[in-house]
Scaffold this active site. Structure first.
Site, PDB file in Angstrom:
ATOM      1  N   HIS A 115       0.815  -1.228   0.000  1.00  0.00           N
ATOM      2  CA  HIS A 115       0.000   0.000   0.000  1.00  0.00           C
ATOM      3  C   HIS A 115       0.842   1.269   0.000  1.00  0.00           C
ATOM      4  O   HIS A 115       0.387   2.310  -0.448  1.00  0.00           O
ATOM      5  CB  HIS A 115      -0.932   0.011   1.217  1.00  0.00           C
ATOM      6  CG  HIS A 115      -0.220   0.147   2.535  1.00  0.00           C
ATOM      7  ND1 HIS A 115       0.280  -0.924   3.247  1.00  0.00           N
ATOM      8  CD2 HIS A 115       0.127   1.246   3.249  1.00  0.00           C
ATOM      9  CE1 HIS A 115       0.869  -0.503   4.344  1.00  0.00           C
ATOM     10  NE2 HIS A 115       0.802   0.806   4.376  1.00  0.00           N
ATOM     11  N   HIS A 179       4.640   8.430  13.396  1.00  0.00           N
ATOM     12  CA  HIS A 179       3.685   7.345  13.633  1.00  0.00           C
ATOM     13  C   HIS A 179       4.421   6.115  14.138  1.00  0.00           C
ATOM     14  O   HIS A 179       5.577   5.884  13.796  1.00  0.00           O
ATOM     15  CB  HIS A 179       2.818   7.033  12.411  1.00  0.00           C
ATOM     16  CG  HIS A 179       3.524   6.530  11.180  1.00  0.00           C
ATOM     17  ND1 HIS A 179       4.596   7.139  10.596  1.00  0.00           N
ATOM     18  CD2 HIS A 179       3.261   5.443  10.392  1.00  0.00           C
ATOM     19  CE1 HIS A 179       4.958   6.481   9.511  1.00  0.00           C
ATOM     20  NE2 HIS A 179       4.174   5.436   9.369  1.00  0.00           N
TER      21      HIS A 179
HETATM   22  O1  LIG Z   1       1.457  -2.586   9.316  1.00  0.00           O
HETATM   23  C1  LIG Z   1       1.505  -2.036   8.211  1.00  0.00           C
HETATM   24  O2  LIG Z   1       1.589  -2.670   7.164  1.00  0.00           O
HETATM   25  C2  LIG Z   1       1.417  -0.558   8.122  1.00  0.00           C
HETATM   26  C3  LIG Z   1       1.014   0.207   9.135  1.00  0.00           C
HETATM   27  C4  LIG Z   1       0.885   1.677   9.021  1.00  0.00           C
HETATM   28  C5  LIG Z   1      -0.096   2.322   9.746  1.00  0.00           C
HETATM   29  C6  LIG Z   1      -0.285   3.693   9.629  1.00  0.00           C
HETATM   30  C7  LIG Z   1       0.515   4.472   8.804  1.00  0.00           C
HETATM   31  C8  LIG Z   1       1.517   3.834   8.075  1.00  0.00           C
HETATM   32  O3  LIG Z   1       2.349   4.542   7.275  1.00  0.00           O
HETATM   33  C9  LIG Z   1       1.702   2.459   8.197  1.00  0.00           C
HETATM   34  O4  LIG Z   1       2.691   1.930   7.466  1.00  0.00           O
HETATM   35 FE   LIG Z   2       3.709   3.095   6.171  1.00  0.00          FE
END
Ligand SMILES: O=C(O)/C=C/c1cccc(O)c1O
Ligand SMILES: [Fe+2]
Length: 310
Positions: A115, A179
């Site tokens: 993603h 984060h």
């Molecule tokens: O666990 C994952 O694959 C990704 C988690 C996440 C959550 C919130 C923001 C981000 O940039 C992430 O990669």
């Molecule tokens: Fe991420």
């Protein structure tokens, strides 16, 4: 040749654990602004800097960064699955240009991405087959990480190489800012988790669903104020944005990886994608920010920012 940039945060929790409608409207407005900026610029090539979350890169071989001449998206968290439209010729030329500039670059003829790569392409271009792209992986989760200056130097070399193409190039960064989601850590991991982080055997649908639910729960907990993980850090996030806005991104060279982690949490290293992209933009001359949006969104576990520059 001309260059422009969009840098934006991603979150797999978008659409799965959303904040209030007024926040969604604000983010939609910021992303729509970036989309309009891109449409007006009309790039012929997108160089996309993004991290991976143990879907394509594993400790069996973990490069600090890598460039794709072909790429396949896994479709995690409901993101698009399948082949990304890669400009093979441009990828090859940029790779050669980076290597000529004394940066040892890993090449992947079939990079597996998640993603982190797919979301910005979907948000800005409506899909992963819409615009010729050169995907560039930037490690933002798997310790040990090299000094931040190295990723800036890589971005600079890539920017110089891309400038030699006779194309309108958009540098697109995906990640950050502060984060601390529950991404697994190799050191101290139980043997089954360590094996998965090293070998990267594809998870069963049940394993993938469990892992994704753990991330969703971390957003629910952070928004409820019951999380034991690091909080988002809007002050630090705005420092990051002030530096990219100043144009003097060498300031990041003085930031240690420990500082990133203490201020922004374990996944704040995704800001490396921004540093690489801004360094690429700065490689051919000074730039100016055209827009800047920021909001801490705990539901998405994201210090969420969108900037455009040229
Ligand atoms: O666990 C994952 O694959 C990704 C988690 C996440 C959550 C919130 C923001 C981000 O940039 C992430 O990669
Ligand atoms: Fe991420």
């Amino acid at each position: 040749m001309s260059v422009a940039l969009v840098a934006l945060s991603h979150s797999p929790l978008i659409g799965l654990n959303d904040p209030a409608q007024e926040v969604l409207d604000e983010v939609d407005h910021a992303v729509a602004g970036a989309r309009a900026f891109v449409q007006e610029y009309d790039p012929e090539l997108v160089v996309l800097f993004a991290p991976d979350h143990y879907n394509g890169f594993f400790y069996g071989k973990m490069p600090p960064f890598a460039l794709a001449t072909g790429a396949l998206a896994v479709g995690d968290f409901g993101s698009a699955e399948g082949e990304i439209l890669v400009d093979h010729e441009a990828a090859d030329a940029i790779a050669k240009g980076v290597l000529e500039r004394d940066i040892d670059l890993t090449i992947s003829a079939r990079m597996v991405v998640d993603h982190g790569f797919v979301q910005p392409l979907e948000m800005l271009f409506g899909g992963i087959q819409s615009v010729p792209t050169v995907p560039v992986f930037v490690n933002g989760v798997a310790a040990p990480l090299g000094p931040v200056r190295r990723i800036r130097q890589f971005g600079k070399a890539l920017g110089e190489a891309a400038a030699r193409l006779d194309k309108r190039v958009l540098f697109l960064a995906s990640g950050g800012l502060s984060h601390d989601p529950p991404v697994p850590i190799l050191e101290g991991a139980p043997p089954r988790v360590a094996e998965a982080l090293i070998l990267g055997n594809p998870p069963t649908p049940e394993q993938r669903a469990r892992g994704e639910q753990r991330v969703v729960q971390s957003g629910i907990d952070l928004a409820a104020g019951t999380s034991t993980r690091k909080p988002l850090n809007p002050v630090w996030d705005n420092e990051v944005l002030d530096i990219v806005a100043s144009g003097d991104i060498e300031q990041f060279d003085g930031w240690t990886n420990e500082f990133f982690e203490a201020q922004g949490g374990g996944s704040s290293h995704e800001v490396r994608t921004w540093i690489a992209a801004y360094a690429a933009l700065a490689a051919t001359g000074s730039y100016e920010l055209q827009s800047r949006y920021y909001r801490a969104i705990p539901e998405w576990v994201a210090g969420f920012a969108v900037t455009t520059a040229k």
